[in-house]
Scaffold this active site. Structure first.
Site, PDB file in Angstrom:
ATOM      1  N   ASP A  17      55.602  17.931   7.265  1.00 49.84           N
ATOM      2  CA  ASP A  17      55.749  18.933   7.746  1.00 49.84           C
ATOM      3  C   ASP A  17      55.316  18.995   8.930  1.00 49.84           C
ATOM      4  O   ASP A  17      54.434  19.752   9.801  1.00 49.84           O
ATOM      5  CB  ASP A  17      54.870  19.723   6.795  1.00 49.84           C
ATOM      6  CG  ASP A  17      54.850  21.523   6.935  1.00 49.84           C
ATOM      7  OD1 ASP A  17      55.603  21.510   7.871  1.00 49.84           O
ATOM      8  OD2 ASP A  17      54.177  22.382   7.372  1.00 49.84           O
ATOM      9  N   SER A  22      46.903  32.459   5.105  1.00 47.23           N
ATOM     10  CA  SER A  22      47.003  33.059   4.064  1.00 47.23           C
ATOM     11  C   SER A  22      45.873  32.532   3.618  1.00 47.23           C
ATOM     12  O   SER A  22      45.861  33.524   2.598  1.00 47.23           O
ATOM     13  CB  SER A  22      48.556  32.710   3.499  1.00 47.23           C
ATOM     14  OG  SER A  22      49.169  31.417   3.402  1.00 47.23           O
ATOM     15  N   TYR A  23      45.816  31.013   3.924  1.00 47.14           N
ATOM     16  CA  TYR A  23      44.769  30.339   3.384  1.00 47.14           C
ATOM     17  C   TYR A  23      43.289  31.207   2.515  1.00 47.14           C
ATOM     18  O   TYR A  23      42.906  30.824   1.593  1.00 47.14           O
ATOM     19  CB  TYR A  23      44.258  29.070   3.166  1.00 47.14           C
ATOM     20  CG  TYR A  23      44.471  29.036   4.787  1.00 47.14           C
ATOM     21  CD1 TYR A  23      42.901  28.175   5.290  1.00 47.14           C
ATOM     22  CD2 TYR A  23      45.262  29.276   5.521  1.00 47.14           C
ATOM     23  CE1 TYR A  23      42.915  28.369   6.388  1.00 47.14           C
ATOM     24  CE2 TYR A  23      45.297  28.165   7.150  1.00 47.14           C
ATOM     25  CZ  TYR A  23      43.728  29.021   7.725  1.00 47.14           C
ATOM     26  OH  TYR A  23      43.388  28.729   8.892  1.00 47.14           O
TER      27      TYR A  23
END
Length: 535
Positions: free
Chosen positions: A139, A23-24
């Site tokens: 993360d 998506s980036y």
């Protein structure tokens, strides 16, 4: 060229293939023609479309600059954008890694105990460096651990990381949108806000290590409730003391009402694993965070007796609070753009020095005249709209001189002839001024320094400005009339023969043509972005 669009530094890199999309944006492998080194270039599109996404990017590039360690991926360069205040994309150049741990686990079923040990050692060594800098990664998962064929691992993706400043070193409140659910510590499950410690990263490393041992995720929860169910299926129902420390009331009630479960021995769950490895894994997967070891304590575990070396396990200096002041206040899109640009300058030392000194002289390869004009217009819009009359900055870079002047009849004129014509024009202009000086009727002159005179730029009566007339202006008008200067001032009309000449017959009445536009000095600008240059 489509990949780099307007970025001039893109010529340095030869794109080879796309190695990742998201998506980036996109990641490509490339060859650095200056060094001959292979790199990975991450193009992040429209980073300022959402402030939260831009903040995540800023956090990541800042942390990767501050955390330099063999087990953390390195940013080698960030391309300089074409405009300081208008850029939308950024290009981050990383060292090239061949794969990630997710692909390694998926594609290899012949990993040995030595692989497991070396992988875990690298992860804990990198985590020690991160935690001693007072940073929580938040993360950690196999996809965020890059890998090479020589078994080298590097931790990446610090977009969700946070810094615990010295005034809150062990616990802090943040949102629980952290590690992917399968690798999320139980103290984060089911809570919008949680108080937690670096032990959340230790839990994630434990989940990754267990996935290495079995080849599949340890806790693949479908939702938060299912996640807690499968965690307690392996670890057993937590003790009342551990439940009492859970902040979220719903999670606390759910665990308290849960049927009693006995823990499953790790030797049954992982029958072929090294007993020392299982002992350390059981410590890292303790339900209560206070029972988990720190990264430094885990490195001292007997499991690493044959490879541990304190000299190769450095600690980091704590990250300065000033570096992450933006996390403590509400910031705008423009603030984020300026902060990201400041981070990019860290990879351009000469421009950074100029930026810090406030000089910012042109350091670009190809200054553009269009950008000079853009700079002037931007300056005028910003300052003249506020009533300022300050002249825009002088242009500091001129075009190359031309050897001749071209005319429409295809004849050329040398520089010498042009100079002679200008001299004649000046002489005729002076003669005209002398003629005008001898007459006081209809004169339109303003006294100059040294007694010289010249046609005025439409200096008229204060009555033209309506409500802005003042007694002082009236007195000034009376003195002008007394001195023989007509209040009906006019603009001189140019005669084609010479720029300095005006015709009495061709004077234009100001009152007939309306109020003149304000005079703006004819000064050329520097750049569009305030940096006195472009590239």
């Amino acid at each position: 060229m489509d990949f780099f669009t307007e970025y001039g530094e893109g010529n340095r890199y030869k794109i080879e293939e796309v190695i990742g999309k998201g998506s980036y944006g996109v990641v490509c492998s490339a060859l650095d023609t200056h060094t001959g080194e292979k790199v990975a270039i991450k193009k992040i599109n429209d980073i300022f479309e959402h402030v939260s996404d831009a903040t995540r990017i800023l956090r990541e590039i800042k942390l990767l600059r501050l955390l330099r360690h063999p087990d953390i991926v390195e940013i080698k360069h960030i391309l300089l954008p074409p405009s300081r205040r208008e850029f939308k994309d950024i290009y981050v150049v990383f060292e090239l890694m061949e794969s990630d741990l997710h692909q390694v686990i998926k594609a290899n079923d012949d990993l040995t105990p030595e692989h497991y040990q070396f992988f875990l050692y690298q992860l804990l060594r990198g985590l020690k460096y991160i935690h001693t800098a007072n940073v929580f990664h938040r993360d950690l998962k196999p996809k965020n651990i890059l890998a090479n064929a020589d078994c080298k691992l590097k931790i990446c993706d610090f977009g969700l990381a946070r810094v615990a400043f010295s005034d809150t070193p062990t616990a802090i409140f943040w949102t629980d949108y952290v590690a992917t659910r399968w690798y999320r510590a139980p103290e984060l499950c089911g809570s919008f806000f949680s108080k937690y410690t670096p032990a959340i990263d230790i839990w994630s490393i434990g989940c990754i290590f267990a996935e290495l041992l079995t080849g599949k995720p340890l806790f693949p929860g479908k939702n938060v409730v299912h996640q807690l169910d499968i965690i307690t299926d392996l670890l057993g129902t937590p003790s009342p003391e551990a439940i009492s420390r859970i902040r979220n009331e719903k999670a606390k009630r759910y665990l308290s009402s849960m049927r009693r479960k006995k823990p499953i021995p790790f030797t049954h769950k992982f029958p072929n694993a090294d007993p020392l490895a299982l002992r350390l894994l059981e410590r890292m997967l303790a339900f209560d965070p206070k029972d988990r070891p720190s990264a430094e304590e885990a490195l001292a575990d007997p499991y690493f007796k044959n490879i541990a070396n304190v000299d190769r396990e450095p600690a980091a200096q704590p990250v300065m609070k000033l570096e992450f002041e933006f996390e403590r206040r509400r910031i705008t899109k423009e603030d984020i753009r300026e902060l990201i640009y400041r981070e990019i300058l860290e990879y351009h030392p000469n421009m950074l020095r100029e930026f810090l000194e406030g000089t910012e002289s042109t350091g670009f390869m190809y200054p553009s005249a269009v950008d000079h004009f853009k700079k002037q217009f931007a300056y005028l819009e910003e300052h003249y709209a506020k009533g300022s009359t300050a002249a825009p900055p002088e242009r500091q870079h001129n075009s190359l001189p031309r050897p001749s002047v071209l005319y429409s009849d295809n004849r050329t004129q040398s520089t010498t002839n042009v100079t002679e014509d200008l001299s004649k024009c000046v002489i005729r202009d002076d003669a005209r001024r002398a003629q005008l000086d001898s007459s006081s009727v209809g004169a339109n002159r303003v006294p100059q320094a040294g007694g010289a005179t010249r046609p005025a730029r439409g200096v008229g009566s204060a009555e033209r400005y309506g409500n802005y007339a003042s007694p002082a202006a009236d007195q000034y008008e009376q003195r002008r009339i007394a001195n023989g200067v007509s209040p009906r001032s006019s603009y001189p009309k140019r005669i084609p023969t010479c720029k300095g000449e005006t015709s009495e017959a061709d004077r234009i009445d100001v009152r007939q043509t309306g109020q003149p536009k304000p005079y703006i000095p004819n000064k050329l600008p520097t750049t569009v972005d305030g940096r006195n240059g472009h590239w």
